[in-house]
Enzyme design. Structure first.
Site, PDB file in Angstrom:
ATOM      1  N   ARG A   1    -108.265  70.122  36.487  1.00  0.00           N
ATOM      2  CA  ARG A   1    -109.642  69.609  36.479  1.00  0.00           C
ATOM      3  C   ARG A   1    -109.809  68.130  36.175  1.00  0.00           C
ATOM      4  O   ARG A   1    -110.880  67.586  36.386  1.00  0.00           O
ATOM      5  CB  ARG A   1    -110.470  70.426  35.486  1.00  0.00           C
ATOM      6  CG  ARG A   1    -110.826  71.794  36.022  1.00  0.00           C
ATOM      7  CD  ARG A   1    -111.341  72.695  34.925  1.00  0.00           C
ATOM      8  NE  ARG A   1    -110.297  72.877  33.916  1.00  0.00           N
ATOM      9  CZ  ARG A   1    -110.423  73.627  32.848  1.00  0.00           C
ATOM     10  NH1 ARG A   1    -111.543  74.247  32.609  1.00  0.00           N
ATOM     11  NH2 ARG A   1    -109.419  73.748  31.991  1.00  0.00           N
TER      12      ARG A   1
ATOM     13  N   TYR B   1    -101.747  87.916  25.405  1.00  0.00           N
ATOM     14  CA  TYR B   1    -102.995  88.019  26.186  1.00  0.00           C
ATOM     15  C   TYR B   1    -103.393  89.477  26.391  1.00  0.00           C
ATOM     16  O   TYR B   1    -104.572  89.830  26.320  1.00  0.00           O
ATOM     17  CB  TYR B   1    -102.862  87.293  27.530  1.00  0.00           C
ATOM     18  CG  TYR B   1    -103.011  85.797  27.381  1.00  0.00           C
ATOM     19  CD1 TYR B   1    -104.268  85.214  27.266  1.00  0.00           C
ATOM     20  CD2 TYR B   1    -101.899  84.970  27.309  1.00  0.00           C
ATOM     21  CE1 TYR B   1    -104.420  83.847  27.106  1.00  0.00           C
ATOM     22  CE2 TYR B   1    -102.037  83.593  27.150  1.00  0.00           C
ATOM     23  CZ  TYR B   1    -103.297  83.043  27.044  1.00  0.00           C
ATOM     24  OH  TYR B   1    -103.439  81.694  26.869  1.00  0.00           O
TER      25      TYR B   1
ATOM     26  N   ARG C   1     -99.578  70.861  33.594  1.00  0.00           N
ATOM     27  CA  ARG C   1    -100.976  70.893  34.046  1.00  0.00           C
ATOM     28  C   ARG C   1    -101.338  69.650  34.862  1.00  0.00           C
ATOM     29  O   ARG C   1    -102.461  69.152  34.772  1.00  0.00           O
ATOM     30  CB  ARG C   1    -101.938  71.033  32.858  1.00  0.00           C
ATOM     31  CG  ARG C   1    -101.814  72.346  32.112  1.00  0.00           C
ATOM     32  CD  ARG C   1    -102.488  73.460  32.883  1.00  0.00           C
ATOM     33  NE  ARG C   1    -102.448  74.719  32.167  1.00  0.00           N
ATOM     34  CZ  ARG C   1    -103.527  75.358  31.734  1.00  0.00           C
ATOM     35  NH1 ARG C   1    -104.727  74.868  31.923  1.00  0.00           N
ATOM     36  NH2 ARG C   1    -103.403  76.513  31.129  1.00  0.00           N
TER      37      ARG C   1
ATOM     38  N   ARG D   1    -112.454  73.228  43.591  1.00  0.00           N
ATOM     39  CA  ARG D   1    -112.977  74.275  42.703  1.00  0.00           C
ATOM     40  C   ARG D   1    -114.462  74.570  42.935  1.00  0.00           C
ATOM     41  O   ARG D   1    -114.961  75.601  42.501  1.00  0.00           O
ATOM     42  CB  ARG D   1    -112.727  73.891  41.242  1.00  0.00           C
ATOM     43  CG  ARG D   1    -111.350  74.265  40.750  1.00  0.00           C
ATOM     44  CD  ARG D   1    -111.183  75.764  40.522  1.00  0.00           C
ATOM     45  NE  ARG D   1    -111.654  76.164  39.205  1.00  0.00           N
ATOM     46  CZ  ARG D   1    -112.682  76.951  38.984  1.00  0.00           C
ATOM     47  NH1 ARG D   1    -113.369  77.447  39.988  1.00  0.00           N
ATOM     48  NH2 ARG D   1    -113.031  77.261  37.756  1.00  0.00           N
TER      49      ARG D   1
ATOM     50  N   ASP E   1    -100.955  80.802  37.917  1.00  0.00           N
ATOM     51  CA  ASP E   1    -101.237  80.946  36.495  1.00  0.00           C
ATOM     52  C   ASP E   1    -100.260  81.956  35.906  1.00  0.00           C
ATOM     53  O   ASP E   1     -99.877  82.913  36.586  1.00  0.00           O
ATOM     54  CB  ASP E   1    -102.680  81.407  36.252  1.00  0.00           C
ATOM     55  CG  ASP E   1    -103.083  81.163  34.807  1.00  0.00           C
ATOM     56  OD1 ASP E   1    -103.606  80.073  34.507  1.00  0.00           O
ATOM     57  OD2 ASP E   1    -102.831  82.044  33.967  1.00  0.00           O
TER      58      ASP E   1
HETATM   59  O1  CP3 Z   1    -100.331  71.796  37.325  1.00  0.00           O
HETATM   60  C1  CP3 Z   1    -100.298  72.881  36.721  1.00  0.00           C
HETATM   61  O2  CP3 Z   1     -99.625  73.029  35.714  1.00  0.00           O
HETATM   62  C2  CP3 Z   1    -101.144  73.971  37.305  1.00  0.00           C
HETATM   63  C3  CP3 Z   1    -100.631  75.351  37.299  1.00  0.00           C
HETATM   64  C4  CP3 Z   1    -100.922  76.090  36.002  1.00  0.00           C
HETATM   65  C5  CP3 Z   1    -102.166  76.709  35.663  1.00  0.00           C
HETATM   66  N1  CP3 Z   1    -101.975  77.427  34.510  1.00  0.00           N
HETATM   67  C6  CP3 Z   1    -103.445  76.654  36.418  1.00  0.00           C
HETATM   68  C7  CP3 Z   1    -104.691  76.806  35.645  1.00  0.00           C
HETATM   69  C8  CP3 Z   1    -100.012  76.408  35.007  1.00  0.00           C
HETATM   70  C9  CP3 Z   1     -98.576  75.947  34.848  1.00  0.00           C
HETATM   71  C10 CP3 Z   1    -100.689  77.259  34.082  1.00  0.00           C
HETATM   72  C11 CP3 Z   1    -100.026  77.853  32.922  1.00  0.00           C
HETATM   73  C12 CP3 Z   1    -100.816  78.583  31.909  1.00  0.00           C
HETATM   74  N2  CP3 Z   1    -101.919  79.350  32.084  1.00  0.00           N
HETATM   75  C13 CP3 Z   1    -100.457  78.651  30.549  1.00  0.00           C
HETATM   76  C14 CP3 Z   1     -99.230  78.032  29.935  1.00  0.00           C
HETATM   77  C15 CP3 Z   1     -99.397  76.569  29.810  1.00  0.00           C
HETATM   78  C16 CP3 Z   1     -99.892  76.118  28.499  1.00  0.00           C
HETATM   79  O3  CP3 Z   1    -100.924  75.430  28.508  1.00  0.00           O
HETATM   80  O4  CP3 Z   1     -99.259  76.393  27.494  1.00  0.00           O
HETATM   81  C17 CP3 Z   1    -101.410  79.434  29.892  1.00  0.00           C
HETATM   82  C18 CP3 Z   1    -101.453  79.758  28.421  1.00  0.00           C
HETATM   83  C19 CP3 Z   1    -102.329  79.893  30.876  1.00  0.00           C
HETATM   84  C20 CP3 Z   1    -103.499  80.789  30.680  1.00  0.00           C
HETATM   85  C21 CP3 Z   1    -104.766  80.143  31.053  1.00  0.00           C
HETATM   86  N3  CP3 Z   1    -105.128  79.799  32.335  1.00  0.00           N
HETATM   87  C22 CP3 Z   1    -105.826  79.787  30.192  1.00  0.00           C
HETATM   88  C23 CP3 Z   1    -105.823  79.976  28.688  1.00  0.00           C
HETATM   89  C24 CP3 Z   1    -106.830  79.237  30.994  1.00  0.00           C
HETATM   90  C25 CP3 Z   1    -108.201  78.829  30.562  1.00  0.00           C
HETATM   91  C26 CP3 Z   1    -108.190  77.606  29.746  1.00  0.00           C
HETATM   92  C27 CP3 Z   1    -108.396  76.405  30.573  1.00  0.00           C
HETATM   93  O5  CP3 Z   1    -107.543  75.495  30.539  1.00  0.00           O
HETATM   94  O6  CP3 Z   1    -109.431  76.387  31.264  1.00  0.00           O
HETATM   95  C28 CP3 Z   1    -106.350  79.198  32.321  1.00  0.00           C
HETATM   96  C29 CP3 Z   1    -107.068  78.663  33.499  1.00  0.00           C
HETATM   97  C30 CP3 Z   1    -106.306  77.679  34.346  1.00  0.00           C
HETATM   98  N4  CP3 Z   1    -105.066  77.882  34.881  1.00  0.00           N
HETATM   99  C31 CP3 Z   1    -106.774  76.414  34.793  1.00  0.00           C
HETATM  100  C32 CP3 Z   1    -105.763  75.872  35.602  1.00  0.00           C
HETATM  101  C33 CP3 Z   1    -105.810  74.563  36.347  1.00  0.00           C
HETATM  102  C34 CP3 Z   1    -108.131  75.794  34.464  1.00  0.00           C
HETATM  103  C35 CP3 Z   1    -109.024  76.245  35.346  1.00  0.00           C
HETATM  104  C36 CP3 Z   1    -109.903  76.166  36.383  1.00  0.00           C
HETATM  105  O7  CP3 Z   1    -109.734  75.414  37.363  1.00  0.00           O
HETATM  106  O8  CP3 Z   1    -110.867  76.928  36.221  1.00  0.00           O
END
Ligand code: CP3
Length: 341
Positions: free
Chosen positions: A25, A147, A21, A34, A70
Site C-alpha cells: 500500500r 492465526y 512487504r 486495490r 499471503d
Molecule cells: O511484497 C510483499 O511482501 C507482498 C507479499 C506479502 C503479503 N503478505 C501481502 C499482503 C507477504 C510476504 C505477506 C506476508 C504476511 N502476511 C505476514 C508475514 C510478514 C510479516 O509482516 O511478518 C503476515 C503476518 C501476514 C498476515 C497478514 N496479511 C496480515 C496481518 C495482514 C493485515 C495487516 C496489514 O498489513 O494490512 C495482511 C494483509 C496483507 N497481505 C497486505 C498485503 C500487501 C495488506 C493489504 C491490502 O492490500 O489490503
C-alpha cells in the site's frame, strides 16, 4: 544471481538488497490496483499478481522480487475460512479451539488449491530479468497456528499459549499438519520458478527458548529439507527472536533474518558466520531525513564488514505510510557501499 550467491555464502560484487512487504500500500500503483480488486482477488488472478509483484522492481533497483501472496492463503483450502476485514486485518471464521478442530482441518493438494500463486510464479519468472531473484514464501507452522487459534491477529498470543500448554498433543498435531502443507507448498513454489524461499515465522519470538525447543523446533527441519531438495536456498525470518537465534539456526535455513532489536554484528555472531544473515534496518528509520537513512544504512553495512552472506533488508516489513523516496536512499547507499570480500 546476487541473492542466491549471498544465500550460499559465495562472494558477491555488491550486497543484495530487497524489502519485506516491498509490494503493497505504500506504492500508489498498488493502491490503484486495490481499488479494483480485494487482496484475495489479486492472489487468485495470476496476471494481476504478476503486475503487483513487478511494481517495486520497476521502481527500484532491487535484487529480488517477492511473489505477491499471503502467508494465510494455505489456510483457505484447509477449511479455515479467511477474510480480510477493513482496518482489522485477517479474520479466520473456522479457527481451532479443540483437538476435534485440528482433526477437521483438511489436507491440501497444493498444486490444485494454490494453483494461482504457482502460475503467477511461472509468469513472474518468465518476465523478470535473469539476474533478479524470485522469492517464494510461506508462513511457518507456529505463526500459522497462532492465526488459526486466535482467529486473527493477536498481541500476546494467550489463546495460542493456553491451547499449547493444555492440549500439547493436539497442538503438535496442528503443527504437524501445517508443516506438511508448508513443505509441499514451498517445494512446489521452487518447481514453479522460485529461486529462494523465505519462511516467515513472524510471531515465534513471543515464545521463550524452552517452548521453542519443545513445540516448534521438531516441526521445522522437514520444511527446510523440502526447500533444499527442491534445489533452492532458504531464509528463515522472525520478529523479536534475539533470544532464539541459536535455536533458529538449529531449525534450519541458509540465512537467518534479524529484526532491528538485535545489532547485525551481535546477531550474526550468535548465529555463527557459517550461515548468512538478512536485515536489519528498523522500518521506522525510513521516516528519518535522507542523510540519516543513509548513515543508518551504512552502519549496518559496516557491521556486516564485507563478509559473504549478508542480504540487506529491513528488520520487518514496510508500513503503508512509508515515504517512497526513502527506499531509493537505502538502495543507492547499499549499491555504493556494500561489497563482500
Ligand atoms: O511484497 C510483499 O511482501 C507482498 C507479499 C506479502 C503479503 N503478505 C501481502 C499482503 C507477504 C510476504 C505477506 C506476508 C504476511 N502476511 C505476514 C508475514 C510478514 C510479516 O509482516 O511478518 C503476515 C503476518 C501476514 C498476515 C497478514 N496479511 C496480515 C496481518 C495482514 C493485515 C495487516 C496489514 O498489513 O494490512 C495482511 C494483509 C496483507 N497481505 C497486505 C498485503 C500487501 C495488506 C493489504 C491490502 O492490500 O489490503
Amino acid at each position: 544471481m546476487r541473492l542466491v550467491d549471498a544465500c550460499r555464502l559465495d562472494p558477491v560484487d555488491r550486497t543484495p538488497v530487497w524489502f519485506m512487504r516491498q509490494a503493497g500500500r505504500y506504492l500508489p500503483e498498488y493502491r490503484a490496483i486495490r481499488e479494483r480488486y480485494t487482496l484475495i482477488e489479486i492472489c487468485a488472478l495470476p496476471e494481476v499478481t504478476l503486475e503487483v509483484t513487478l511494481q517495486p522492481v520497476r521502481r527500484y533497483d532491487l535484487d529480488a522480487a517477492i511473489i505477491f501472496a499471503d502467508i494465510l492463503l494455505p489456510l483457505i483450502p484447509m477449511g479455515a475460512g479467511l477474510t480480510f476485514a477493513k482496518g482489522e486485518g485477517p479474520v479466520i471464521a473456522n479457527g481451532v479451539d479443540s483437538a476435534g478442530d485440528v482433526e477437521r482441518l483438511r489436507p491440501v493438494t497444493v498444486e490444485q488449491s494454490l494453483a494461482p500463486t504457482l502460475e503467477a510464479l511461472r509468469l513472474v519468472r518468465a518476465e523478470l530479468a535473469p539476474d533478479i531473484a524470485l522469492i517464494g514464501f510461506a508462513g511457518a507452522p507456529f505463526t500459522l497456528a497462532s492465526y488459526l487459534i486466535e482467529g486473527g491477529s493477536s498481541r500476546r498470543f494467550l489463546r495460542t499459549k493456553r491451547f499449547m500448554y493444555n492440549e500439547p498433543a493436539a497442538f503438535h498435531a496442528l503443527m504437524e499438519k501445517l508443516a506438511t502443507v508448508t513443505a509441499d507448498y514451498v517445494a512446489s513454489q521452487v518447481a514453479a520458478g522460485a529461486d529462494v524461499i523465505q519462511l516467515f515465522d513472524s510471531w515465534v519470538g513471543w515464545l521463550g527458548p524452552d517452548d521453542y525447543r519443545e513445540f516448534v523446533l521438531p516441526h521445522m527441519p522437514g520444511i527446510f529439507a523440502a526447500v533444499r531438495e527442491a534445489g533452492a536456498p532458504s531464509i528463515h525470518f522472525g520478529v523479536d527472536t534475539g533470544g532464539l537465534l541459536g535455536l533458529m539456526r538449529e531449525a534450519g535455513g541458509d540465512v537467518i533474518g534479524l529484526d532491528w532489536r538485535t545489532s547485525l554484528a551481535a546477531g550474526w555472531a550468535a548465529i555463527g558466520h557459517d550461515r548468512g544473515v538478512q536485515g536489519n534496518l528498523d522500518p521506522g528509520v525510513l521516516f528519518a531525513p535522507h542523510d540519516e537513512i543513509a548513515r543508518r544504512t551504512r552502519a549496518i553495512l559496516d557491521q556486516a564488514a564485507g563478509r559473504p552472506g549478508h542480504i540487506f533488508n529491513l528488520g520487518h516489513g514496510l508500513t503503508p505510510e512509508t515515504p517512497i523516496d526513502s527506499l531509493r536512499v537505502v538502495v543507492d547507499t547499499v549499491r555504493s557501499n556494500g561489497t563482500s570480500r
